[in-house]
Every structure is written in C-alpha cells, then in structure tokens.
Design a protein around this motif. Structure first.
Motif, PDB file in Angstrom:
ATOM      1  N   TYR A 172       0.882  -1.160   0.000  1.00 56.55           N
ATOM      2  CA  TYR A 172       0.000   0.000   0.000  1.00 56.55           C
ATOM      3  C   TYR A 172       0.920   1.211   0.000  1.00 56.55           C
ATOM      4  O   TYR A 172       2.117   1.075   0.255  1.00 56.55           O
ATOM      5  CB  TYR A 172      -0.919   0.012   1.234  1.00 56.55           C
ATOM      6  N   VAL A 173       0.355   2.376  -0.301  1.00 62.87           N
ATOM      7  CA  VAL A 173       1.196   3.573  -0.381  1.00 62.87           C
ATOM      8  C   VAL A 173       0.831   4.522   0.753  1.00 62.87           C
ATOM      9  O   VAL A 173      -0.344   4.848   0.961  1.00 62.87           O
ATOM     10  CB  VAL A 173       1.035   4.280  -1.745  1.00 62.87           C
ATOM     11  N   LEU A 174       1.832   4.923   1.506  1.00 60.59           N
ATOM     12  CA  LEU A 174       1.663   5.902   2.590  1.00 60.59           C
ATOM     13  C   LEU A 174       1.990   7.296   2.048  1.00 60.59           C
ATOM     14  O   LEU A 174       2.555   7.438   0.968  1.00 60.59           O
ATOM     15  CB  LEU A 174       2.602   5.556   3.743  1.00 60.59           C
ATOM     16  N   ALA A 175       1.654   8.309   2.819  1.00 57.24           N
ATOM     17  CA  ALA A 175       2.020   9.674   2.432  1.00 57.24           C
ATOM     18  C   ALA A 175       3.529   9.873   2.570  1.00 57.24           C
ATOM     19  O   ALA A 175       4.124  10.706   1.897  1.00 57.24           O
ATOM     20  CB  ALA A 175       1.266  10.675   3.285  1.00 57.24           C
ATOM     21  N   GLY A 176       4.142   9.075   3.450  1.00 56.67           N
ATOM     22  CA  GLY A 176       5.580   9.179   3.663  1.00 56.67           C
ATOM     23  C   GLY A 176       6.067   7.994   4.456  1.00 56.67           C
ATOM     24  O   GLY A 176       5.268   7.188   4.944  1.00 56.67           O
ATOM     25  N   GLY A 177       7.370   7.869   4.616  1.00 64.25           N
ATOM     26  CA  GLY A 177       7.943   6.700   5.257  1.00 64.25           C
ATOM     27  C   GLY A 177       7.945   6.713   6.780  1.00 64.25           C
ATOM     28  O   GLY A 177       8.402   5.751   7.408  1.00 64.25           O
ATOM     29  N   GLU A 178       7.409   7.773   7.385  1.00 66.25           N
ATOM     30  CA  GLU A 178       7.513   7.905   8.847  1.00 66.25           C
ATOM     31  C   GLU A 178       6.817   6.778   9.606  1.00 66.25           C
ATOM     32  O   GLU A 178       7.395   6.199  10.540  1.00 66.25           O
ATOM     33  CB  GLU A 178       6.958   9.271   9.301  1.00 66.25           C
ATOM     34  N   ALA A 179       5.560   6.479   9.223  1.00 68.65           N
ATOM     35  CA  ALA A 179       4.839   5.397   9.916  1.00 68.65           C
ATOM     36  C   ALA A 179       5.560   4.068   9.713  1.00 68.65           C
ATOM     37  O   ALA A 179       5.634   3.240  10.639  1.00 68.65           O
ATOM     38  CB  ALA A 179       3.394   5.322   9.418  1.00 68.65           C
ATOM     39  N   ALA A 180       6.116   3.845   8.533  1.00 67.53           N
ATOM     40  CA  ALA A 180       6.864   2.614   8.240  1.00 67.53           C
ATOM     41  C   ALA A 180       8.120   2.524   9.112  1.00 67.53           C
ATOM     42  O   ALA A 180       8.463   1.451   9.618  1.00 67.53           O
ATOM     43  CB  ALA A 180       7.226   2.558   6.760  1.00 67.53           C
ATOM     44  N   ALA A 181       8.806   3.646   9.295  1.00 67.06           N
ATOM     45  CA  ALA A 181      10.009   3.664  10.141  1.00 67.06           C
ATOM     46  C   ALA A 181       9.654   3.300  11.584  1.00 67.06           C
ATOM     47  O   ALA A 181      10.393   2.567  12.251  1.00 67.06           O
ATOM     48  CB  ALA A 181      10.677   5.034  10.084  1.00 67.06           C
ATOM     49  N   LEU A 182       8.503   3.799  12.059  1.00 70.33           N
ATOM     50  CA  LEU A 182       8.082   3.463  13.428  1.00 70.33           C
ATOM     51  C   LEU A 182       7.795   1.978  13.577  1.00 70.33           C
ATOM     52  O   LEU A 182       8.081   1.381  14.618  1.00 70.33           O
ATOM     53  CB  LEU A 182       6.843   4.284  13.820  1.00 70.33           C
ATOM     54  N   VAL A 183       7.236   1.367  12.535  1.00 73.10           N
ATOM     55  CA  VAL A 183       6.997  -0.083  12.549  1.00 73.10           C
ATOM     56  C   VAL A 183       8.326  -0.820  12.730  1.00 73.10           C
ATOM     57  O   VAL A 183       8.449  -1.733  13.551  1.00 73.10           O
ATOM     58  CB  VAL A 183       6.280  -0.529  11.252  1.00 73.10           C
ATOM     59  N   VAL A 184       9.345  -0.412  11.988  1.00 75.64           N
ATOM     60  CA  VAL A 184      10.664  -1.059  12.082  1.00 75.64           C
ATOM     61  C   VAL A 184      11.246  -0.846  13.481  1.00 75.64           C
ATOM     62  O   VAL A 184      11.748  -1.788  14.108  1.00 75.64           O
ATOM     63  CB  VAL A 184      11.626  -0.525  10.997  1.00 75.64           C
ATOM     64  N   ILE A 185      11.164   0.373  13.989  1.00 73.08           N
ATOM     65  CA  ILE A 185      11.727   0.673  15.311  1.00 73.08           C
ATOM     66  C   ILE A 185      11.092  -0.223  16.373  1.00 73.08           C
ATOM     67  O   ILE A 185      11.792  -0.823  17.202  1.00 73.08           O
ATOM     68  CB  ILE A 185      11.531   2.164  15.673  1.00 73.08           C
ATOM     69  N   GLU A 186       9.764  -0.355  16.340  1.00 78.28           N
ATOM     70  CA  GLU A 186       9.082  -1.144  17.370  1.00 78.28           C
ATOM     71  C   GLU A 186       9.384  -2.635  17.243  1.00 78.28           C
ATOM     72  O   GLU A 186       9.638  -3.315  18.247  1.00 78.28           O
ATOM     73  CB  GLU A 186       7.568  -0.884  17.301  1.00 78.28           C
ATOM     74  N   ALA A 187       9.390  -3.147  16.014  1.00 73.46           N
ATOM     75  CA  ALA A 187       9.648  -4.580  15.801  1.00 73.46           C
ATOM     76  C   ALA A 187      11.081  -4.940  16.195  1.00 73.46           C
ATOM     77  O   ALA A 187      11.330  -6.009  16.767  1.00 73.46           O
ATOM     78  CB  ALA A 187       9.386  -4.951  14.344  1.00 73.46           C
ATOM     79  N   VAL A 188      12.030  -4.041  15.919  1.00 74.49           N
ATOM     80  CA  VAL A 188      13.442  -4.277  16.247  1.00 74.49           C
ATOM     81  C   VAL A 188      13.668  -4.150  17.755  1.00 74.49           C
ATOM     82  O   VAL A 188      14.359  -4.969  18.364  1.00 74.49           O
ATOM     83  CB  VAL A 188      14.350  -3.293  15.469  1.00 74.49           C
ATOM     84  N   THR A 189      13.066  -3.139  18.358  1.00 71.78           N
ATOM     85  CA  THR A 189      13.321  -2.845  19.771  1.00 71.78           C
ATOM     86  C   THR A 189      12.962  -4.014  20.672  1.00 71.78           C
ATOM     87  O   THR A 189      13.710  -4.347  21.599  1.00 71.78           O
ATOM     88  CB  THR A 189      12.545  -1.584  20.199  1.00 71.78           C
ATOM     89  N   ARG A 190      11.841  -4.690  20.390  1.00 71.55           N
ATOM     90  CA  ARG A 190      11.427  -5.785  21.272  1.00 71.55           C
ATOM     91  C   ARG A 190      12.362  -6.997  21.185  1.00 71.55           C
ATOM     92  O   ARG A 190      12.276  -7.903  22.015  1.00 71.55           O
ATOM     93  CB  ARG A 190       9.975  -6.173  21.065  1.00 71.55           C
ATOM     94  N   LEU A 191      13.281  -6.994  20.222  1.00 72.17           N
ATOM     95  CA  LEU A 191      14.254  -8.088  20.120  1.00 72.17           C
ATOM     96  C   LEU A 191      15.570  -7.771  20.820  1.00 72.17           C
ATOM     97  O   LEU A 191      16.415  -8.655  20.984  1.00 72.17           O
ATOM     98  CB  LEU A 191      14.542  -8.407  18.644  1.00 72.17           C
ATOM     99  N   LEU A 192      15.785  -6.519  21.212  1.00 71.32           N
ATOM    100  CA  LEU A 192      17.074  -6.149  21.802  1.00 71.32           C
ATOM    101  C   LEU A 192      17.215  -6.790  23.181  1.00 71.32           C
ATOM    102  O   LEU A 192      16.266  -6.797  23.962  1.00 71.32           O
ATOM    103  CB  LEU A 192      17.193  -4.624  21.892  1.00 71.32           C
TER     104      LEU A 192
END
Ligand code: JCQ
Length: 228
Positions: free
Chosen positions: A131-151
């Motif tokens: 799907y297309v977002l207005a910008g990559g910000e929401a996508a970046a937050l998805v990555v941050i949250e998914a990565v953080t819970r693995l640290l």
C-alpha cells in the motif's frame, strides 16, 4: 543499538518514542534514537527539499542535496529507505536488522526519492506492505518497534520472543482469559481441562487451521518445509 531517522517531520516521532516498550528501551540505555531533520539541509530561503520530476509527470521528487547532506554523517550505519518498492519486511528481516550496531531509517515523501540518492547513499530498500503511505515515517516506526522488542534486556522473558508467532511460520492460536463464560460465550473446555498434552495438541491444531484459512502463502511454505 542506535537508530537514526532522517525525516522532514521530526515531530511525527515524539509521541511514539515516548510510550511503552520503546520508551523503556531508551530509558534503560539499550536503544538510542536520533532524529535528523532533512529540511535543515534544504535549499534556499524556503529550505526546499523537493522538485518536479525530469521527464514530466505528476507530483514532486525529493532532491539529492538535502538527503545526501543528511546521510553523509551517517555513512557508518546500515542505511534503509522505507519504500513501497522495497523488499517486504518480515520477522526474518527484523531479526537481521536487530543485530546491527547502527541502523538509519530514511523516510521518503512526495512521489519518491531521486534514484541517485538510492544508488550512492542507501544500502537497502524495505517495504512494510503493499500500500502507499504519504511518507515513510509510519513505516520507520513499525521497524523501530519490531526491532526494539528483540534487543537483549527489553522484553522481560526472552522465551516469549523465541517462541512466538512466525518463528515456525504459523499464526498463533486463539487465547482466552477470565471469565470462563461471558455473555454466553464459553472458553473452550479443553483449556480448562488441566490436560497439558491435550491443550498443546489443540493449540497446534488451531494454529494450523488458522494459517491454512487466513494465510495460504504461509501455509504453503509450512507444508513444503514439513515435507522436506
Ligand atoms: C513503505 N510500504 C509503503 C511513499 C514514495 C521512497 O519513495 C516513497 C516512499 C513512500 C513512503 O513509504 C511507503 C511504504 N512500505 O509508502 C512514496
């Protein structure tokens, strides 16, 4: 781990980084997030960051100079552009990103990013879905949250991370808690039986059923693996 974010909307990140698991990781010193405002390197009095596409067409394209000026000091990191044209994000990709010392997430806006930025200053393009977002910000937050819970040290019980959905390619089973009956809806008897072997096989069956019905793509891969 350090995550740098390049964006024209720094305020987008203030709320989400100040809540829950991500906030805990930052407060514990396990995660550092630094936000880089691309517009600080914008051109002219209006700090312009975009322009019209060569060859014509609708919309605007993010210019090379502000992005390159933002990314140059982050050359020591793995630089990821959030983009609908990227490789699909899944748990395997998240696992890999979580091992990095320094990850940079670049948030595009407008119709895209000048290809020369991607060719010279981006290591990988990642999509969070078709799907297309207005910008990559929401996508970046998805990555941050998914990565953080693995640290290491972020989620209390590492077992719950190791044994979760997608590790073996199946969706999770339905779960229930008290009360045992609510408005005539009962918790499945097997879960109240105390028979742990029966409970385990019920859960496994539920996971398979759900996956086959809802995610034929995952089911196909699971069956192919079980066969080999
Ligand atoms: C990320 N799924 C969708 C939008 C162009 C880099 O170029 C562009 C980036 C975006 C923002 O990202 C997404 C996206 N995963 O829309 C348009």
């Amino acid at each position: 781990m350090r995550i740098s974010v390049a964006t024209i909307f720094p305020p987008y990140f203030t709320g989400p980084l100040d809540v829950g698991l991500v906030k805990r990781a930052i407060d514990a010193g396990i995660l550092t997030v630094d936000i880089h405002d691309i517009r600080r390197h914008g051109l002219g009095r209006h700090r312009q960051v975009d322009d019209t596409p060569y060859g014509g067409g609708a919309g605007m394209v993010m210019r090379v100079e502000p992005l390159v000026a933002t990314l140059e000091p982050l050359a020591d990191s793995h630089r990821v552009l959030m983009s609908p044209a990227g490789i699909p994000l899944d748990q395997t990709v998240v696992d890999r990103l979580a091992t990095l010392e320094h990850l940079t997430l670049v948030c595009g806006r407008y119709e895209g990013v000048d290809q020369r930025v991607i060719d010279s200053h981006i290591d990988e393009e990642i999509s969070i879905g078709d799907y297309v977002l207005a910008g990559g910000e929401a996508a970046a937050l998805v990555v941050i949250e998914a990565v953080t819970r693995l640290l290491p040290g972020v989620v209390g019980n590492p077992e719950s991370v190791a044994h979760e959905s997608f590790r073996d390619g199946l969706l999770e089973e339905p779960v229930y808690t008290k009360p045992a009956e609510f408005q005539g809806q009962k918790v499945p008897d097997v879960l109240l039986s105390g028979d742990h072997a029966r409970i385990a096989s019920w859960r496994e069956e539920q996971r398979r059923r759900r996956t086959e019905e809802r995610r034929p793509d995952l089911w196909e891969r699971f069956v192919a693996r079980s066969d080999s």
